[in-house]
Design a protein around this motif. Sequence first.
Motif, mmCIF file in Angstrom:
data_model
loop_
_atom_site.group_PDB
_atom_site.id
_atom_site.type_symbol
_atom_site.label_atom_id
_atom_site.label_comp_id
_atom_site.label_asym_id
_atom_site.label_seq_id
_atom_site.Cartn_x
_atom_site.Cartn_y
_atom_site.Cartn_z
ATOM 1 N N SER A 1 0.825 -1.213 0.000
ATOM 2 C CA SER A 1 0.000 0.000 0.000
ATOM 3 C C SER A 1 0.854 1.256 0.000
ATOM 4 N N PHE A 2 2.028 1.182 0.609
ATOM 5 C CA PHE A 2 2.925 2.342 0.593
ATOM 6 C C PHE A 2 3.658 2.449 -0.736
ATOM 7 N N ALA A 3 4.099 1.318 -1.268
ATOM 8 C CA ALA A 3 4.911 1.331 -2.489
ATOM 9 C C ALA A 3 4.199 2.021 -3.644
ATOM 10 N N ASN A 4 2.879 1.986 -3.653
ATOM 11 C CA ASN A 4 2.110 2.583 -4.747
ATOM 12 C C ASN A 4 1.438 3.890 -4.344
ATOM 13 N N SER A 5 1.913 4.503 -3.271
ATOM 14 C CA SER A 5 1.245 5.689 -2.740
ATOM 15 C C SER A 5 1.925 6.978 -3.184
ATOM 16 N N ASN A 6 1.206 8.081 -3.070
ATOM 17 C CA ASN A 6 1.781 9.392 -3.348
ATOM 18 C C ASN A 6 2.918 9.711 -2.385
ATOM 19 N N GLU A 7 2.802 9.186 -1.164
ATOM 20 C CA GLU A 7 3.855 9.417 -0.166
ATOM 21 C C GLU A 7 5.164 8.759 -0.604
ATOM 22 N N ALA A 8 5.068 7.567 -1.187
ATOM 23 C CA ALA A 8 6.277 6.888 -1.671
ATOM 24 C C ALA A 8 6.914 7.661 -2.816
ATOM 25 N N PHE A 9 6.073 8.169 -3.737
ATOM 26 C CA PHE A 9 6.601 8.958 -4.848
ATOM 27 C C PHE A 9 7.255 10.244 -4.338
ATOM 28 N N ALA A 10 6.645 10.857 -3.314
ATOM 29 C CA ALA A 10 7.219 12.074 -2.738
ATOM 30 C C ALA A 10 8.567 11.778 -2.091
ATOM 31 N N ALA A 11 8.658 10.652 -1.381
ATOM 32 C CA ALA A 11 9.921 10.270 -0.751
ATOM 33 C C ALA A 11 10.993 10.015 -1.806
ATOM 34 N N ASP A 12 10.620 9.320 -2.877
ATOM 35 C CA ASP A 12 11.569 9.030 -3.948
ATOM 36 C C ASP A 12 12.090 10.326 -4.584
ATOM 37 N N ALA A 13 11.169 11.278 -4.814
ATOM 38 C CA ALA A 13 11.576 12.569 -5.373
ATOM 39 C C ALA A 13 12.505 13.311 -4.415
ATOM 40 N N LEU A 14 12.258 13.159 -3.131
ATOM 41 C CA LEU A 14 13.101 13.811 -2.132
ATOM 42 C C LEU A 14 14.511 13.225 -2.153
#
Length: 335
Positions: A235-248
């Motif tokens: 559920s995290f791997a496909n979340s907006n939060e995961a994408f935000a962390a990756d961009a960070l």
Amino acid sequence: MNSIISKEKAAAMEKEAKELMKKAKGLTAPSLLELRFKPDWEGASPMLDKAALLFKQLGNIDKALEAYERAAHAQERLGSQWHAAKHYEVIADLSRQQNRPKDTAKYYKIAGDYYMECGKPTAAGEVLARGARVLEDVDPEEAERLYYDSLDVYESSEREAYAVDAFRAAIAFLLRRERWADAVEVLMRFGAISDKVGATNTQNKSYLGAVVTWLWAGDAEAAWSTFQDAMAVDSFANSNEAFAADALFEAYRSKNEEAISSLVKSKAIFKQLDHQVARLATRLPSPASKVRRMGRKLRHLMAEPEEEEYDGEEGGGFDGGEGGDGRDRGEDGLL
């Protein structure tokens, strides 16, 4: 003493309270004359309750403490752990008013124990967290212990759905104390219990918050490791939060402080984290962190196998920034 109570009324209340304490003491002592061969806790209990309340209303905290402790003991002997716990809550609050933090913590803990004994773990978790909150400024160590006790109660009794406020308060408290590793540990626990109760949004924000905390602390390796652990949760791997962390992470890998700052300001998701975590996120990068060193570390950690064969920059084994002139060596030393 309460200024609303007249002197005459106060004197009468104090006299009544003392008489009640005396009668209660008599009832709890064996008496051949009255053919009482064991303590009459049932008779003494309401007298002690009333005496305690009268002393409290009069502002006589020392006497109120004595009366409430005896009242709590009476409830214990009667097998009423619930009422004993309620009395210990009052004792804890009175101890706080007397500026006695160690006693305050002790009695909140006792209250929690009695709530557990009578099968009320939610009440136990709540009272422990309440005690932690009132002690945050006056005795942070005791506050921390009570927070952990509260979280343990919720988890061990499978009352995770009621634990949200306690987790958020504990995380905020640890972040204010700059206890980064402890805060991350509690954030990850919060994510795990959120998963159990189906609170996916809260779970994802907790994992992103853990990444943010490590980056604020300047530990790129711990941040990346935490992110990888979180990515194992679908559920995290496909979340907006995961994408935000990756961009960070990509922004940090660029070693560009302006890029990091622009990213966190441009993404609303960082402002939507719990208050204390959001305060860190929106101020990234931390002035105390070494962004260039963190970028080099992340370049290595995030590299694909073919990238590891070639370090991505011309000019040899030192990272000299965009120009490759070695100026960063004085700050960070060897790679």
